[in-house]
Design an enzyme around this catalytic site. Structure first.
Site, PDB file in Angstrom:
ATOM      1  N   GLY A   8       0.746  -0.737   0.286  1.00  0.00           N
ATOM      2  CA  GLY A   8       0.106  -0.220   0.199  1.00  0.00           C
ATOM      3  C   GLY A   8       1.057   1.143   0.238  1.00  0.00           C
ATOM      4  O   GLY A   8       0.278   2.278   0.509  1.00  0.00           O
ATOM      5  N   ILE A  12       2.045   7.846   2.679  1.00  0.00           N
ATOM      6  CA  ILE A  12       3.161   6.710   3.970  1.00  0.00           C
ATOM      7  C   ILE A  12       3.404   6.523   3.433  1.00  0.00           C
ATOM      8  O   ILE A  12       4.945   6.490   3.997  1.00  0.00           O
ATOM      9  CB  ILE A  12       2.127   6.521   5.182  1.00  0.00           C
ATOM     10  CG1 ILE A  12       1.410   8.213   5.438  1.00  0.00           C
ATOM     11  CG2 ILE A  12       2.839   6.616   6.173  1.00  0.00           C
ATOM     12  CD1 ILE A  12       2.360   9.757   5.725  1.00  0.00           C
ATOM     13  N   GLY A  13       2.983   4.930   2.410  1.00  0.00           N
ATOM     14  CA  GLY A  13       4.026   4.149   2.545  1.00  0.00           C
ATOM     15  C   GLY A  13       4.611   3.958   1.972  1.00  0.00           C
ATOM     16  O   GLY A  13       6.297   3.939   1.825  1.00  0.00           O
ATOM     17  N   LYS A 206      -3.321   9.531  18.962  1.00  0.00           N
ATOM     18  CA  LYS A 206      -3.646   9.558  17.630  1.00  0.00           C
ATOM     19  C   LYS A 206      -5.214   9.569  17.690  1.00  0.00           C
ATOM     20  O   LYS A 206      -5.859  10.857  17.149  1.00  0.00           O
ATOM     21  CB  LYS A 206      -3.050   9.139  16.912  1.00  0.00           C
ATOM     22  CG  LYS A 206      -2.916   9.171  15.715  1.00  0.00           C
ATOM     23  CD  LYS A 206      -1.966   8.627  14.642  1.00  0.00           C
ATOM     24  CE  LYS A 206      -2.411   9.069  13.080  1.00  0.00           C
ATOM     25  NZ  LYS A 206      -1.567   8.571  12.681  1.00  0.00           N
TER      26      LYS A 206
END
Length: 323
Positions: A8, A12-13, A206
């Site tokens: 994915g 971010i990945g 978070k």
């Protein structure tokens, strides 16, 4: 060399995979799709960070069957995508393969080795019928809390916004050899990766912001800063956070900051539009159940009333369905 697959590899990945590839500390492969994948195949993966841009050329594919067994699989898809791809992970998984889950919200493995009265319980809101529990095996799971922010400027180009911490932890709380190994590799790649003996509390820190700001932003179109500074919306966010804190504390979670401090943390991010708002506007599925539905499920399990959470959840669910 340690074999790591980022499954994915979007913003971010892609950022994490690029850091690993740039440092040369692992044999890195990225699983992606669409125009982003095609761009990486043609020109590599570019990352802009702190005004500088670099390009790496890791292995990229949309078919994991050709990658072979991995030591670590870093899962950076959104939570609702996990059931869809669970079966496709099989070619990557060997006897000792570890899966690092970096999804927002409450993870499907939450009660694995929890030690409380709900130990071993499946969360239906994020893992209906326990499909992920059966197929992915919680014994393989490492948890993660991703604090980086990044976007795809264009296919094949990640722009890092802020943050560089990727905390990890075992569901049991132990500081295991496998957690230490992955933390060291990420650290060598320039990604701060502390091991948290109580990762669930950081997950909630978070989540506390996401479960409130994200659905309220969907209903109002407001940015994090705008919602936190307006007296009316701030009061709604605070009410949601207070209810969520009661649920978390009933399950042993320790909150390291106050509601007001957490609201101010979000305000400091600035005029940022939440990922859920962006998903709704783009017609994509959202993380509403992982961020808020799961907390309401926990509230029902613990017998805690959460009227503010339920009201916002119902309104946001309707908004998502008609988007």
């Amino acid at each position: 060399m340690t074999r790591i697959c980022v499954f994915g590899a979007g913003a971010i990945g892609g950022y994490v995979g690029a850091r690993l590839a740039k440092a040369g500390v692992a044999d890195v492969s990225l699983v992606a799709r669409g125009t982003h994948l095609e761009a990486m195949r043609a020109k590599g993966l570019s990352v802009t960070q702190a005004g500088e841009t670099y390009t790496v050329h890791p292995k990229v594919t949309d078919d994991p069957r050709g990658l072979g067994r991995q030591d670590f699989i870093i899962m950076t898809l959104k939570s609702h995508a996990l059931p869809v791809i669970a079966d496709t992970l099989a070619p990557l998984i060997g006897t000792d393969t570890v899966l690092l889950f970096g999804q927002n919200g409450l993870p499907w493995w939450y009660f694995y080795k929890h030690g409380g009265r709900f130990d071993g319980r499946v969360l239906e809101s994020v893992d209906p019928g326990g499909t992920l529990w059966r197929k992915l095996d919680p014994e393989r799971a490492l948890g993660a809390v991703i604090w980086q922010a990044a976007v795809l400027g264009r296919p094949g180009h990640v722009i890092h916004g802020f943050g560089n911490r990727l905390a990890i932890g075992e569901p049991s709380g132990e500081v295991s050899a496998r957690a230490q190994a992955l933390s060291a590799i990420l650290g060598q790649a320039g990604v701060e990766s502390p091991i948290r003996p109580n990762l669930r509390s950081e997950i909630w820190l978070k989540l506390w912001g996401n479960l409130s700001f994200n659905p309220v932003s969907v209903l109002t179109g407001g940015t994090l800063e705008g919602l936190a500074r307006d007296s009316g919306t701030r009061a709604v966010l605070a009410a949601m956070m207070e209810e969520a804190r009661t649920v978390g504390e009933a399950l042993g979670v320790k909150f390291s900051v106050s509601v007001e401090e957490r609201l101010d943390m979000a305000a400091k991010v600035g005029a940022h539009r939440s990922s859920m708002l962006q998903d709704v506007e783009a017609g994509r599925p959202t993380e509403l159940d992982a961020l808020l539905g799961a907390v309401i499920e926990l509230a029902q399990m613990t017998g805690i009333a959460t009227p503010a959470l339920k009201l916002v959840y119902d309104l946001a669910r309707f908004r998502v369905q008609v988007a």
